[in-house]
Design an enzyme around this catalytic site. Structure first.
Site, PDB file in Angstrom:
ATOM      1  N   THR A 237       3.948 123.776  78.536  1.00  0.00           N
ATOM      2  CA  THR A 237       5.215 123.661  79.258  1.00  0.00           C
ATOM      3  C   THR A 237       6.284 123.284  78.242  1.00  0.00           C
ATOM      4  O   THR A 237       6.062 122.417  77.404  1.00  0.00           O
ATOM      5  CB  THR A 237       5.132 122.584  80.357  1.00  0.00           C
TER       6      THR A 237
ATOM      7  N   ILE B 183       4.748 116.087  78.969  1.00  0.00           N
ATOM      8  CA  ILE B 183       4.660 117.350  79.689  1.00  0.00           C
ATOM      9  C   ILE B 183       3.534 118.145  79.034  1.00  0.00           C
ATOM     10  O   ILE B 183       3.161 117.889  77.893  1.00  0.00           O
ATOM     11  CB  ILE B 183       5.988 118.150  79.683  1.00  0.00           C
ATOM     12  N   ASP B 184       2.977 119.085  79.767  1.00  0.00           N
ATOM     13  CA  ASP B 184       1.819 119.831  79.287  1.00  0.00           C
ATOM     14  C   ASP B 184       2.106 120.563  77.979  1.00  0.00           C
ATOM     15  O   ASP B 184       3.250 120.930  77.689  1.00  0.00           O
ATOM     16  CB  ASP B 184       1.378 120.865  80.327  1.00  0.00           C
ATOM     17  N   LYS B 185       1.057 120.804  77.227  1.00  0.00           N
ATOM     18  CA  LYS B 185       1.170 121.533  75.965  1.00  0.00           C
ATOM     19  C   LYS B 185       1.938 122.835  76.133  1.00  0.00           C
ATOM     20  O   LYS B 185       2.837 123.146  75.345  1.00  0.00           O
ATOM     21  CB  LYS B 185      -0.233 121.823  75.410  1.00  0.00           C
TER      22      LYS B 185
ATOM     23  N   ARG C  78       2.430 122.753  89.108  1.00  0.00           N
ATOM     24  CA  ARG C  78       1.479 123.865  89.080  1.00  0.00           C
ATOM     25  C   ARG C  78       0.546 123.827  90.291  1.00  0.00           C
ATOM     26  O   ARG C  78       0.294 124.854  90.934  1.00  0.00           O
ATOM     27  CB  ARG C  78       0.695 123.828  87.771  1.00  0.00           C
TER      28      ARG C  78
END
EC number: 5.4.99.23
Length: 317
Positions: free
Chosen positions: A144, A140-142, A241
């Site tokens: 998030t 998962i994104d940094k 997103r």
């Protein structure tokens, strides 16, 4: 820096550049060559950089490929606190905080989830992901927060990867978005790297994209905003997103795809909220060894809870 100089053949007319280079430089994968092209490491016989992997070959040209030497993996164990939601001898589920990168990469060679896992597990992680990403099955994104499953053994990794590949993993996110979307709905739109900005993902219709499906439902309407749940049918980079932004309901705080209203901007600044309001709240899958269904939940972190509370208060006024 090593270089490779290659000359195209007549049969390659009409091919994509990455395909042509992959057929000539067999020691490098096509994915690696795509990255090199996008990074400005490929030039034509006139010395001009070609940054589009999909560039169509029109003539018998020569290309030079600069190949940066690999940087040694900086996967040192680091004693970084982790919130472990579940752990057995095969896998663990961790609640990742916002701001933590999952694995070392350019610009982030330490203080990553992998560094923390190497310390916590004493190096006993699946090796399928290679030395750079031990145990990592998905990301998962940094910025998030939320749940990730990590494989400690190769059989567990293989079993989990198969479930991600067939989209049977149950992943649900909580997001605070701009405006009021419909009570429920879905976005089915393919995603690929933006041809304008390689750091962004975009909905595309040119055949480059991978299928991406996001189902969403309203949880709580707020002051010019909403708390929603997003269920991922697929798991593409930046999927929630991009999809929510595409229907006019971007995530609050999103620095890339967001379009926060002035009132939201002031609130976000007052709370020092500097990330997309997105949290991986639920993760469900078949345990790859026991065969039993397992489900895990994680509450929204304090920063999102405070943002939600302030929007609720504004909604009452």
């Amino acid at each position: 820096m090593p270089t490779e100089q290659v000359t195209l053949t007549e049969e390659m007319i009409g091919w994509r550049l990455d395909r042509a280079l992959a057929s000539l430089i067999t020691r490098l994968s096509r994915e690696r060559l795509k990255n090199l092209i996008s990074s400005g490491c490929v030039s034509n016989s006139q010395g001009a950089l070609v940054r589009d992997p999909a560039f169509k070959i029109k003539s018998l040209d020569c290309f030079t490929v600069d190949i940066p030497l690999p940087r040694p993996a900086h996967n040192e164990p680091q004693d970084i606190p982790l919130e472990i939601v579940f752990e057995d001898e095969h896998l663990l589920v961790v609640n990742k905080p916002a701001g933590m990168v999952v694995h070392p990469a350019a610009g982030n060679y330490d203080n990553t989830l992998v560094n923390a896992l190497l310390y916590h597990c004493a190096g006993k992680l699946s090796g399928i992901g290679g030395v750079a990403r031990p145990g990592i099955v998905h990301r998962i994104d940094k910025d998030t927060s939320g749940l990730l499953v990590v494989a400690k053994t190769d059989p567990a990794h293989a079993g989990l990867a198969a479930q991600f590949a067939d989209h049977s993993i149950n992943r649900r996110y909580r997001a605070i978005v701009d405006g009021h979307p419909s009570l429920q709905g879905h976005v089915d739109a393919p995603l690929a790297r933006s041809s304008v900005n390689r750091q962004k993902m975009a909905i595309v219709s040119d055949g480059r994209g991978k299928r991406a499906v996001t189902h969403y439902r309203m949880i709580t309407p707020l002051k010019n905003a909403s708390l929603i749940e997003c269920r991922l049918e697929t798991g593409r980079t930046h999927q929630v997103r991009v999809h929510m932004s595409s229907i006019g309901h971007s995530l609050l705080g999103d620095p890339v795809y967001g379009r926060s209203k002035k009132a939201h901007h002031a609130l976000l600044q007052s709370l020092a909220f500097q990330r997309q309001a997105l949290h991986a709240a639920h993760l469900g899958f078949i345990h790859p060894i026991s065969g039993k269904q397992v489900d895990f939940d994680a509450e929204m972190p304090q920063d999102m809870q405070l943002l939600f509370k302030m929007l609720m208060i504004s909604n009452r006024n």
